[in-house]
Enzyme design. Structure first.
Site, PDB file in Angstrom:
ATOM      1  CD  GLU A 418      -1.308   0.079   3.673  1.00 36.55           C
ATOM      2  OE1 GLU A 418      -2.277   0.831   3.476  1.00 36.55           O
ATOM      3  OE2 GLU A 418      -1.100  -0.477   4.763  1.00 36.55           O
ATOM      4  CD  GLU A 427       2.620   9.140  -0.141  1.00 36.40           C
ATOM      5  OE1 GLU A 427       2.682   8.020   0.405  1.00 36.40           O
ATOM      6  OE2 GLU A 427       1.828  10.033   0.213  1.00 36.40           O
TER       7      GLU A 427
END
Length: 749
Positions: A418, A427
């Site tokens: 995740e 990210e």
């Protein structure tokens, strides 16, 4: 001075006016407030006859003196919020803005709101129609030396010749009011103490884009006269359906509601308390208000985060705090989606929510599954060890280390992570998973299996102000703030793009790029790690259709991910409810621009976005250009080269009056604003007039004679004109290149 140039003796009125100009002051009978008690918690309305944008220089000068006199008296009484009369002359809106900026800079606590109707400022151009609306008293006397007319004033609805149920909004003047506001607030430098008092006196237009642009503006007050209400079957005052919906959308930002004429007796059962009760009912019954009270909804979770800029996480460079993990774990939707297909190994386990869902999937399947949980955060590793010892026991093995360097005891069938950010890859999910793909068997699968980034141009005064910092910020800090992508719960925004336009244009929200896992084409070393990160470089060029004029302040970024099969995650504004409704973990991204860019109606915006990388960091760069479509309404064949002229880039920029086909004239709306026409040969003159693209014109007369275009002008779904096959564009504006070389923002590897 008379017509012969000789000086005339000053009259008594002239002397009185000069005396007032030199030292403005009020007489007792000229003011409506005298004590602090009267002014407490009050919002003051400045004189409606003030013509700060008058075409007459002396009138503008005297009105500026009178305005500052009123503001000085209001400040003496402790009033901090004042409402200015609306501008009325587009050509002198800059003068209005200059005066407002001067007033804001002379005070450190004064908040000014400009009262603006939704559209059609031309109805306010007659000075005799100005007044203090609906009986709200003005602190400046109508019989002052500056008052040029003593005729009885009329309100805005009367000036429009309004007739309930029959008046329809004008089509060509819908942009005028907003364009004047855009000029004024730009001159004021997007001042944080300047806002809008939106006047709902006029009936709402039927074009949604004209209304939605106000959601992106700082609407501090909403002015509603009782003439806007209609009686229901029992005689109680209610708002028309369209006005109800629009007002409820405005109420998301909690503006002050100014109700005018509540005691006028306009409706049979319209007492003041009935109007107030009805407005409170509208606020409480709105969908947004209801969902803020429901648990596990995005509206409930995001309270306090709306339009609040946050720096994206740096998962490889920083170790996350426990509170960050806790916020992630509050999202029931995301982990339910993962549980549907989880079987084996978790990369980036955090505090263990995906491990727990994996064990639930194991229990349902009845299969013998062993789970590895990998985590590099030493603090989160302590929590994982505790859960392994007392909760998971022999079903889970926790491993400490960076997934790009760690060796695992055995390869897995399914790799679960995740690591997604608000823009999908922002990210560093691609870089993280590059190192983890070596854990997979040759026929193994990754969850997620792919994810895509999406972009849309938006307008938002608040985000533009906040990303640039305060007016006292150092120029380098301001540049850094405007070259940084943020994570933000978008609320006070307006999408500038729409469906339609030429064949060059894509959809309202467009895909930038996609990442897929696992990739079989990456060159790796003996340990299974990529030799370079060049395979994660991306670029995209998108063209958006702009149906209504607006100001570009930046771009909203979104992502969609496919976990496995038909199971996915999405924050795409048009598809999120169908794919993963009420998912809480991700707010959208916001890419600001340093200088706001005005976009006229029916224009096009070409956006370039790059994802770039070096050995130590990943960063984004972005750039945009605005264009007007250039088309030919019918074939033309100039008889001689003297009948046309070429720009330096080869585009036609002028045609003589004797040419068989002359250009379609430019259309100017009632507010003096240029509106591009899809069928015209040339666009408005521009410093970059030679920057004409996509035209097949050469410098030979023969090629001009043989050219036969097909303009195919159609109407957009929102009522705006569009061209389904435009022949070319003229560049009318551009931004600078943002964040070159990652000088202001980057993600560390």
């Amino acid at each position: 001075m008379d017509h012969d140039g000789e000086l005339k003796p000053a009259t008594e009125a002239d002397e009185r006016a000069e005396k007032w100009r030199s030292n403005p002051s009020f007489q007792l009978d000229e003011v409506t407030m005298t004590s602090l008690d009267e002014a407490e918690n009050a919002t003051g309305f400045l004189s409606q006859w003030l013509e700060l944008d008058s075409p007459d220089d002396w009138v503008r000068h005297d009105c500026e003196v009178a305005l500052k006199q009123e503001i000085a008296y209001a400040s003496y009484l402790g009033l901090t919020h004042l409402v200015l009369p609306p501008p009325s002359d587009r050509s002198h809106a800059a003068s209005y803005g200059r005066v407002v900026r001067s007033c804001l800079e002379s005070s450190h606590f004064l908040h000014l709101s400009i009262k603006l109707p939704l559209y059609d400022p031309a109805v306010l151009s007659n000075a005799s129609a100005r007044k203090t609306s609906h009986g709200i008293p003005s602190p400046f006397p109508p019989g002052s030396p500056l008052s040029s007319s003593s005729s009885p004033p009329r309100d805005l609805a009367a000036a429009m010749g309004r007739s309930k149920g029959t008046l329809k909004a004008p089509v060509n003047d819908l942009d005028g009011t907003w364009e004047m506001w855009d000029t004024i607030r730009s001159i004021c430098g997007y001042h944080t103490r300047l806002s809008v008092a939106l006047d709902l006196t006029l009936p709402l237009p039927s074009v949604p884009g004209v209304l939605s642009r106000w959601f992106a503006e700082p609407v501090q007050h909403v002015y509603i006269p009782t003439s806007t209400f209609i009686p229901n079957g029992k005689g109680y005052p209610v708002l028309p359906k369209g006005t109800q919906v629009f007002l409820q959308d405005l109420m998301k930002n909690r503006p002050n509601i100014i109700l005018a004429g509540a005691n006028s007796g306009l409706h049979p059962r319209g007492t003041e308390d009935k109007y107030v009760d009805y407005l409170r009912y509208l606020e409480k019954s709105s969908t947004h208000s209801q969902r803020t009270k429901e648990e596990n909804t995005l509206e409930n979770y995001s309270q306090g985060y709306q339009d609040y800029l946050q720096m994206p996480l740096q998962p490889l460079q920083d170790h996350l705090a426990s509170t960050v993990y806790e916020n992630f774990e509050r999202d029931p939707v995301k982990y339910q989606k993962y549980e549907d297909r989880i079987v084996l190994t978790v990369a980036g386990a955090g505090r263990g929510p995906l491990v727990a869902r994996s064990l639930k999937a194991k229990a349902r399947s009845g299969r013998n599954v062993f789970i590895y949980a990998i985590e590099k955060n030493p603090s989160a590793y302590v929590t994982l060890q505790q859960r392994e010892a007392f909760e998971w026991r022999s079903s889970v093995k926790v491993l400490f280390g960076d997934m790009r360097q760690l060796d695992v005891p055995e390869k897995c069938d399914i790799l679960v992570s995740e690591l997604l950010g608000s823009f999908g890859d922002n990210e560093l999910s691609p870089e993280c998973l590059d190192g983890a793909m070596r854990f997979l068997k040759d026929d193994g699968i990754s969850i997620p299996s792919s994810y895509a980034a999406y972009l849309a141009p938006i307008s938002s005064s608040k985000l533009h102000q906040d990303s640039g910092g305060s007016k006292d910020s150092h120029e380098k800090d301001r540049e850094r703030g405007l070259e940084t992508p943020y994570v933000v719960m978008l609320q006070s925004i307006n999408f500038l793009s729409g469906e339609g336009g030429s064949e060059r244009c894509g959809s309202k929200v467009q895909q930038c790029w996609m990442f897929e896992h696992p990739r079989k084409d990456v060159v790796v070393d003996s340990k299974g790690l990529p030799l370079t990160n060049s395979h994660n470089v991306r670029s995209a060029t998108m063209t958006f259709y702009i149906p209504h004029s607006g100001t570009l302040h930046g771009f909203a970024g979104y992502f969609e991910a496919v976990l496995y099969g038909n199971i996915g995650l999405s924050i795409h504004p048009e598809r999120k409810d169908a794919i993963s409704k009420d998912m809480l973990s991700w707010f959208p991204c916001f890419f600001p621009i340093k200088e706001s860019l005005y976009l006229p109606s029916n224009s096009e915006l070409r956006v370039s976005l790059w994802r770039l990388t070096s050995n130590h960091k990943v960063w984004y760069e972005w750039y945009a250009e605005s264009h007007l479509p250039v088309s030919v309404s019918k074939p033309f064949a100039p008889e001689s080269p003297s009948e046309y002229t070429f720009g330096r880039g080869g585009g036609i920029v002028q045609i003589s009056p004797t040419s068989p086909a002359s250009p379609t004239p430019m259309r100017v709306n009632g507010a003096g604003a240029f509106v591009s026409m899809p069928s015209m040969i040339v666009a408005a003159p521009s410093p970059m007039i030679d920057a004409v693209g996509d035209l097949s014109f050469s410098s030979s007369t023969d090629s001009l004679r043989s050219y036969t275009p097909d303009p195919s002008v159609t109407a957009g779904s929102d009522g705006s004109a569009s061209s389904s096959s435009g022949n070319g564009v003229v560049k009318i504006g551009q931004t600078s290149l943002h964040n070159p070389g990652g000088r202001s923002s980057w993600y560390g590897l």
